[in-house]
Design an enzyme around this catalytic site. Structure first.
Site, PDB file in Angstrom:
ATOM      1  N   SER A 247      44.653  41.125  35.473  1.00 22.27           N
ATOM      2  CA  SER A 247      44.508  39.755  35.960  1.00 22.27           C
ATOM      3  C   SER A 247      45.015  38.775  34.910  1.00 22.27           C
ATOM      4  O   SER A 247      45.102  39.115  33.719  1.00 22.27           O
ATOM      5  CB  SER A 247      43.021  39.505  36.228  1.00 22.27           C
TER       6      SER A 247
ATOM      7  N   TYR B 167      33.570  37.929  34.309  1.00 17.33           N
ATOM      8  CA  TYR B 167      34.833  38.423  34.870  1.00 17.33           C
ATOM      9  C   TYR B 167      35.900  38.497  33.789  1.00 17.33           C
ATOM     10  O   TYR B 167      36.620  39.498  33.679  1.00 17.33           O
ATOM     11  CB  TYR B 167      35.287  37.517  36.011  1.00 17.33           C
TER      12      TYR B 167
ATOM     13  N   LYS C 219      37.908  41.838  32.639  1.00 17.11           N
ATOM     14  CA  LYS C 219      39.347  42.050  32.795  1.00 17.11           C
ATOM     15  C   LYS C 219      40.040  42.217  31.429  1.00 17.11           C
ATOM     16  O   LYS C 219      41.046  42.926  31.338  1.00 17.11           O
ATOM     17  CB  LYS C 219      39.971  40.911  33.603  1.00 17.11           C
TER      18      LYS C 219
ATOM     19  N   ASP D 287      32.019  54.470  46.826  1.00 16.11           N
ATOM     20  CA  ASP D 287      31.807  53.411  45.838  1.00 16.11           C
ATOM     21  C   ASP D 287      32.430  53.874  44.520  1.00 16.11           C
ATOM     22  O   ASP D 287      32.217  55.026  44.106  1.00 16.11           O
ATOM     23  CB  ASP D 287      30.302  53.159  45.674  1.00 16.11           C
TER      24      ASP D 287
END
Ligand code: NAD
Length: 278
Positions: A147, A160, A164, A64
């Site tokens: 992204s 999110y 990013k 992980d």
């Protein structure tokens, strides 16, 4: 293979078992590199090994990215197996399914923030911490998967998008801190048909972004971007990773993000693409 842009390179890719991480692993192998693929799902990683033309150049590590000891182990195993580390591709991440603030309760926000930021941001930072001493030795580099959500709104919800944007800042800061020996760059991907999942804390880990792509039919309007007919196959996004990893090709480039998003930054007001009539 000889003559590839990454001939003899040793690379560690987080989230290398699926999606863009796997596509990058396969492309790097084709360019002559050896790769350690790290991810949570051992079966996915074994599949990468099985699918390789030369499985001896693939090393799977089940771990992980929130576990610093495991990342140190992955770096040590890469050096043991392949002799060095030239490139870290920090890539493992989760999405928030564009869940807007007004659709998140306070408790959900609290837990989902911790989960998304600990994977998407802390995961990159911990991987960089584990890798930099070896990268200094090889004058290597870090390539981060960024992204469209590193620059623009609505590629995610606030969790999110903020994560990013944070990765973009992390890429720039580390490009400064690790220069001149280690370059740090990013590839800001647009929409790709992958297995990207949501956070467990929002019970969205069972959904994959690929399902939304699969649902698109002939009547689905094109994405509002200039290259709205461009590919969503992650294999078509791998070129910039090769370029940025290859010191012979991009030696003077650091602190830069290459956008591979169909031209979101040059959308028109009246229509996304000015040449639809051509
Ligand atoms: P994916 O789910 O196929 O790949 C992500 C990989 O990371 C998976 O193999 C997953 O098991 C692994 N992973 C997730 N959490 C982990 C953890 N805690 N520890 C270890 N491994 C973990 O999806 P993808 O689209 O290939 O995503 C890769 C990166 O691309 C992500 O950073 C994502 O934000 C970014 N991205 C995706 C898109 C898109 O449209 N798919 C667009 C822009 C950016």
């Amino acid at each position: 293979m000889s003559g590839g842009w990454l001939d003899g390179y040793a690379v560690l890719i987080t989230g290398g078992g699926s999606g863009i991480g796997r596509a990058v692993a396969e492309r790097f192998l084709a360019e002559g590199a050896s790769v350690t693929v790290l991810g949570r799902d051992a079966d996915q990683l074994d599949d990468v090994v099985r699918g390789a033309a030369d499985p001896s150049r693939v090393h799977p590590v089940t771990a992980d990215v929130r576990d610093s000891d495991a990342l140190h182990r992955a770096v040590a195993e890469t050096v043991d197996r392949f002799g060095k580390l030239d490139t870290l591709v920090a890539n493992a991440g989760v999405w928030d399914y564009q869940r807007q603030l007004t659709r998140l309760g306070a408790k959900e926000l609290d837990t989902a923030f911790d989960e998304i930021f600990s994977i998407n941001v802390k995961g990159y930072l911990l991987a960089a911490e584990a890798a930099w001493p070896e990268l200094v030795k090889t004058r290597g580099s870090i390539v981060m998967t960024l992204s469209n959500a590193s620059f623009y709104v609505n590629g995610g919800g606030p969790l999110y998008t903020a994560s990013k944007h944070a990765c973009l800042g992390l890429m720039r800061e580390l490009a400064y801190e690790l220069a001149p020996k280690v370059r740090v760059n990013g590839v800001a991907c647009g929409g790709m048909n992958t297995d990207l999942r949501g956070p467990e804390s929002l019970s969205l880990d069972g959904r994959s972004i690929g399902a939304s792509f699969a649902k698109r039919g002939p009547d689905t309007p094109p994405p509002p971007i200039p290259l709205h007919d461009s590919s969503t196959d992650p294999r078509d996004f791998t070129g910039p990773y090769v370029l940025l990893a290859a010191r012979d090709q991009s030696g003077p480039i650091t602190g830069h993000a290459i956008s591979v998003d169909g031209g979101i930054g040059v959308r028109g007001f009246g229509s996304a693409a000015g040449g639809d009539h051509l």
